[in-house]
Scaffold this active site. Structure first.
Site, mmCIF file in Angstrom:
data_model
loop_
_atom_site.group_PDB
_atom_site.id
_atom_site.type_symbol
_atom_site.label_atom_id
_atom_site.label_comp_id
_atom_site.label_asym_id
_atom_site.label_seq_id
_atom_site.Cartn_x
_atom_site.Cartn_y
_atom_site.Cartn_z
ATOM 1 N N HIS A 209 35.671 59.527 57.354
ATOM 2 C CA HIS A 209 36.624 58.398 57.880
ATOM 3 C C HIS A 209 37.049 57.394 56.964
ATOM 4 O O HIS A 209 37.053 56.128 57.357
ATOM 5 C CB HIS A 209 36.218 58.015 59.310
ATOM 6 C CG HIS A 209 35.868 58.917 60.369
ATOM 7 N ND1 HIS A 209 36.552 59.990 60.563
ATOM 8 C CD2 HIS A 209 34.946 58.956 61.457
ATOM 9 C CE1 HIS A 209 36.504 60.901 61.456
ATOM 10 N NE2 HIS A 209 35.441 60.315 62.345
ATOM 11 N N HIS B 59 40.985 57.181 66.926
ATOM 12 C CA HIS B 59 39.623 57.838 67.285
ATOM 13 C C HIS B 59 39.012 57.335 68.658
ATOM 14 O O HIS B 59 37.916 56.780 68.824
ATOM 15 C CB HIS B 59 38.449 57.254 66.325
ATOM 16 C CG HIS B 59 37.319 58.382 66.109
ATOM 17 N ND1 HIS B 59 36.435 58.346 66.940
ATOM 18 C CD2 HIS B 59 36.882 59.173 65.206
ATOM 19 C CE1 HIS B 59 35.632 59.301 66.802
ATOM 20 N NE2 HIS B 59 35.931 59.766 65.348
ATOM 21 N N GLU C 231 41.394 64.104 67.902
ATOM 22 C CA GLU C 231 41.732 63.424 66.701
ATOM 23 C C GLU C 231 42.621 64.398 65.812
ATOM 24 O O GLU C 231 42.483 65.102 65.227
ATOM 25 C CB GLU C 231 40.501 63.211 66.029
ATOM 26 C CG GLU C 231 39.458 62.517 66.589
ATOM 27 C CD GLU C 231 37.966 62.644 65.883
ATOM 28 O OE1 GLU C 231 37.993 62.390 64.630
ATOM 29 O OE2 GLU C 231 37.161 62.966 66.768
HETATM 30 C C1 GAL Z 1 33.971 62.406 64.464
HETATM 31 C C2 GAL Z 1 33.283 63.470 63.737
HETATM 32 C C3 GAL Z 1 31.663 63.154 64.092
HETATM 33 C C4 GAL Z 1 31.088 61.809 64.083
HETATM 34 C C5 GAL Z 1 32.073 61.039 64.860
HETATM 35 C C6 GAL Z 1 31.772 59.582 64.698
HETATM 36 O O1 GAL Z 1 35.243 62.306 64.246
HETATM 37 O O2 GAL Z 1 33.991 64.462 63.889
HETATM 38 O O3 GAL Z 1 30.760 64.182 63.334
HETATM 39 O O4 GAL Z 1 30.915 61.708 62.785
HETATM 40 O O5 GAL Z 1 33.537 61.202 64.346
HETATM 41 O O6 GAL Z 1 30.439 59.248 65.142
#
Ligand code: GAL
Length: 333
Positions: A90, A159, A298
């Site tokens: 991210h 998110h 997402e």
């Molecule tokens: C998501 C990701 C997960 C985790 C989450 C944040 O987008 O796919 O593995 O990292 O974000 O806690």
């Protein structure tokens, strides 16, 4: 200092903090006319800084994982901020979710801008990112654009943790329907292996619509691990899906409130994440969250596409403009 902005069009209400252009509340009336806030979050901007999970945030420069926290473009190796085992997740430690966005407020629209410097979190190019959150009838439309002065990569998403019952609670009873014939297999650090599997006959098949719980409650071994290896690797659903339709690809439905959300995107796929790592914590208005209390949908390019795709979709060339649009439409059934 972050600013909290609110708009409403009488059908939907939206509250956003300028920190990470993060959606704090998204409200809609249920089948009984009761207003429901369909995203998880906190009361104050500070809590979004203190707690993990990227609740409601705009994610960039690169949503999801880049393996080895590095990539090579035009013969130059770029080393990125590593914040998820060996991966850059991210956008790295100081990804967009941690940045303060400039803003403009109109009656039915919030516009955000962020200037990301060349080398920020290791990514090349000065990048200008704009996003617009628009309320139109029963839809929230999110538009993104980005420009760069050096060839680079970009992958932007929102998110939000959705729960259409209006509060955190087990997401297993929501019905998920998805026009996606294939999903990407992941390895033990959550990165796509490059294998795309046909969903037919797997717990990942949501084409006909089914309870998310039908997947999360599938066969377990004696030690509580999933029998399905991919579910075990993700600790639940935490996988990229490839869309097999051009619009209205995902719908989520909560029988209790009668709220249905339909997501339509011009992006090629989506990560579906069943909140597996949403550790126990307090949320807004006295709410309390535990793992699997929401689902994140997402929309994005293929995670790690820079290593996996022959012609990576995520490359943005100097002088070009990245555009994408994802809408979230709320119906009552
Ligand atoms: C998501 C990701 C997960 C985790 C989450 C944040 O987008 O796919 O593995 O990292 O974000 O806690």
């Amino acid at each position: 200092m972050a600013t909290i902005l609110s708009i409403t069009n009488g059908v939907l209400g939206l509250k956003v903090t300028t920190l990470g252009a993060t959606i704090m509340d998204l409200t809609v009336k249920d089948k009984n006319g009761v207003e429901r806030d369909v995203v998880l979050g906190y009361d104050t901007t500070e809590e979004y800084i203190e707690k993990d999970g990227y609740l409601g945030a705009l994610i960039g420069r690169f949503a999801n994982r880049i393996s080895t926290s590095s990539f090579t473009l035009n013969g130059v190796e770029y080393v990125l901020s590593q914040n998820d085992g060996p991966n850059c997740l991210h956008g790295g430690k100081g990804g967009f979710s941690t940045r303060e966005f400039g803003f403009q407020q109109d009656e039915y629209k919030l516009s955000f801008v962020y200037e990301s410097k060349d080398g920020e979190e290791g990514f090349p190019g000065n990048m200008t990112i704009r996003s617009e959150y628009i309320l139109q009838g029963n839809s929230l439309i999110i538009r993104y654009s980005a420009t760069t002065d050096k060839d680079t990569v970009v992958n932007l998403t929102n998110h939000s943790y959705f729960n259409l019952s209006g509060a955190p609670c087990y997401i297993g009873d929501h019905v998920l329907t998805m026009k996606a014939d294939k999903y990407a297999c992941i390895n033990n650090v959550g990165v796509p292996t490059g294998e795309f599997r046909d969903v037919t006959g797997t717990p990942f098949d949501f084409r006909a619509g089914k309870r998310i719980g039908d997947t999360l409650e599938t066969a377990k071994n004696e030690d509580g691990s999933f029998v399905d290896e991919q579910l075990q690797l993700g600790h639940g659903i935490d996988h990229p899906y490839v869309f097999s339709a051009e619009k209205d690809q995902v719908s989520l439905y909560c029988e209790e409130t009668g709220i249905e959300m339909v997501i339509s995107s011009d992006l090629p796929g989506t990560q579906i994440y069943s909140g597996n790592f949403l550790t126990e914590r307090d949320g807004k208005r006295g709410s309390h969250m535990v793992p699997r209390d929401a689902v994140c949908i997402e929309t994005q390019y293929l995670p790690d596409g820079i290593h996996l795709e022959e012609e990576p979709m995520c490359i943005l060339r100097a002088g070009e403009t990245y555009h994408s649009e994802t809408s979230y439409t709320f119906n009552i059934k």
